[in-house]
Design an enzyme around this catalytic site. Structure first.
Site: not given
Ligand code: SAH
Length: 401
Positions: A217, A233, A255, A305, A345
């Protein structure tokens, strides 16, 4: 009497390198009748002592080593020592006025297999994944109370891997605040590099928040000036906060989670940022990227992400396709000369393979990709030399031409 586990011939090599896992297949004989969670001594085929660890009768990882020192007992003092050591490492990492939340214990990497402890301001969140960790819950809580006398402790042992161990999923207060019955008791505002972030340790993902992306970030903030950003995401929109602090013109968070996006809006308000510069889109990112492509929509910077695609080796091939596909479409949404910040990850996806996948995605997208910075999990998620699997989060900052 401590039970003893004897390995098959030639199966001691990884333990000699201090890797803490002993798989059931490597075991020749068990003497005594250890129950799951009991401490056992492990010997090689010639009878030489190797380590002392926690037995898990039903897990493929049959023993997780606590110590490679024959004189070290596994008792309350052991957990206090290890947790204090882990905290001493973290104490030098952060300026508390800017960052007050971090991973205190990163399981195997801190010599405490199966134990994760995150600190969110005054709330410690504890995740116990193995029988050994479960057995020593009281010792762990006592150690936490001693190292962090002003903190309360919440347990988030609601992870699927506990079922593989044969353990039930549990959550709740281990050291409760006076208002424990109030839903607000699990809510906390944390500080990360001067940003205020809302975390709910009971409702949030994992232990509540993705502390591991703190440095990524910060990188996004450095690159964001005068850019339009697509934050895929997004979870609670903290890459967006960082980008806006760095002078981004506009950020779109995407998301699937309604609650996460609601929190993303609250986070923008909490930081006094301009809400008109943020859009929140509740959508499946895979579909959203395709529809943006069809509409010809482009951004100066795309952040990708995604959640973990790979849980075991058999899923790796499929995951490679998934990563390639999503990176290809994301690149097509980057304006020429713009940036892609892309992450994996999945621990089983090695850094070199991930880079190759992104390179293949660029070929397919008919774009050139220049890697200008490598990112990884933040410093409070260390990688132990004896446990390279601990390097699970990889990121690439790419210029897309
Ligand atoms: N970038 C974030 C962490 C991401 S974790 C941070 O820095 O805090 C992954 C995220 O992807 C989760 O919030 C989950 O709700 C979302 N997610 C999972 N599959 C998804 C999809 N197919 N489309 C959109 N969001 C998704």
């Amino acid at each position: 009497m401590t039970a003893s586990v004897y390995l098959q011939a030639e199966r001691e090599k990884s333990l000699k390198r201090k890797h803490p896992w002993i798989f059931s297949k490597a075991i020749a004989q068990v003497k005594g009748k250890p129950r799951s969670g009991d401490t056992v001594d492990v010997y090689d085929a010639k009878g030489q002592w190797l380590c002392r660890g926690a037995y898990s009768a039903d897990s493929q990882i049959r023993v997780r080593a606590w110590t490679f020192n024959p004189d070290e007992a596994i008792d309350a003092a052991f957990f206090l020592r290890r947790i204090s050591q882990a905290q001493q490492i973290r104490a030098q990492l952060f300026d508390a006025s800017q960052t007050n939340s971090y991973r205190v214990v990163a399981a195997e990497s801190d010599g405490l297999p199966g134990i994760t402890i995150d600190k969110y301001d005054h709330i410690l969140v504890c995740q116990l994944l193995s029988f050994g960790a479960e057995r020593h819950r009281a010792d762990i809580v006592a150690a936490l109370t001693s190292v962090f006398p002003d903190c309360v402790v919440y347990e988030r042992s609601d992870v699927e891997v506990r079922k593989k161990e044969g353990l039930p999923l549990v959550t709740g207060w281990l050291v409760a605040p006076p208002n424990a019955d109030d839903a607000a008791a699990t809510q906390v505002t944390i500080r990360e590099n001067g940003m205020q972030i809302l975390v709910d340790v009971a409702q949030g993902h994992k232990t509540g928040f993705y502390l591991d992306q703190r440095d990524s970030r910060a990188a996004a903030r450095r690159y964001a000036a005068q850019k339009t950003v697509l934050n895929c995401f997004s979870y609670t929109g903290t890459f967006a906060l960082a980008a806006l602090k760095g002078g981004a013109l506009h950020v779109t968070n995407a998301d699937l989670s309604e609650l996460a996006l609601q929190t993303a809006s609250d986070n923008v308000a909490l930081n006094g940022l301009d809400a008109s510069k943020v859009s929140n889109v509740k959508a499946d990112v895979f579909k959203l990227l395709r529809s943006y492509k069809e509409q010809g929509q482009q951004f100066d910077m795309v952040i990708l992400d995604p959640p973990k695609f790979v849980e075991n080796k058999s899923q790796l091939m499929g995951a490679c396709r998934g990563y390639k596909d999503i990176n290809r479409v994301a690149m097509q949404l980057v304006k020429p000369g713009g940036l892609l910040l892309t992450f994996s990850c999945s621990g089983l996806m090695e850094e070199s393979l991930f880079q190759k996948i992104v390179a293949d995605a660029a070929l397919d997208a008919q774009r050139d990709c220049l890697f200008i910075e490598r990112l990884q999990q933040a410093t409070d998620h260390p990688i132990a030399s004896f446990y390279p699997e601990g390097h699970y989060l990889k990121g690439l900052v790419c210029v897309i031409r």
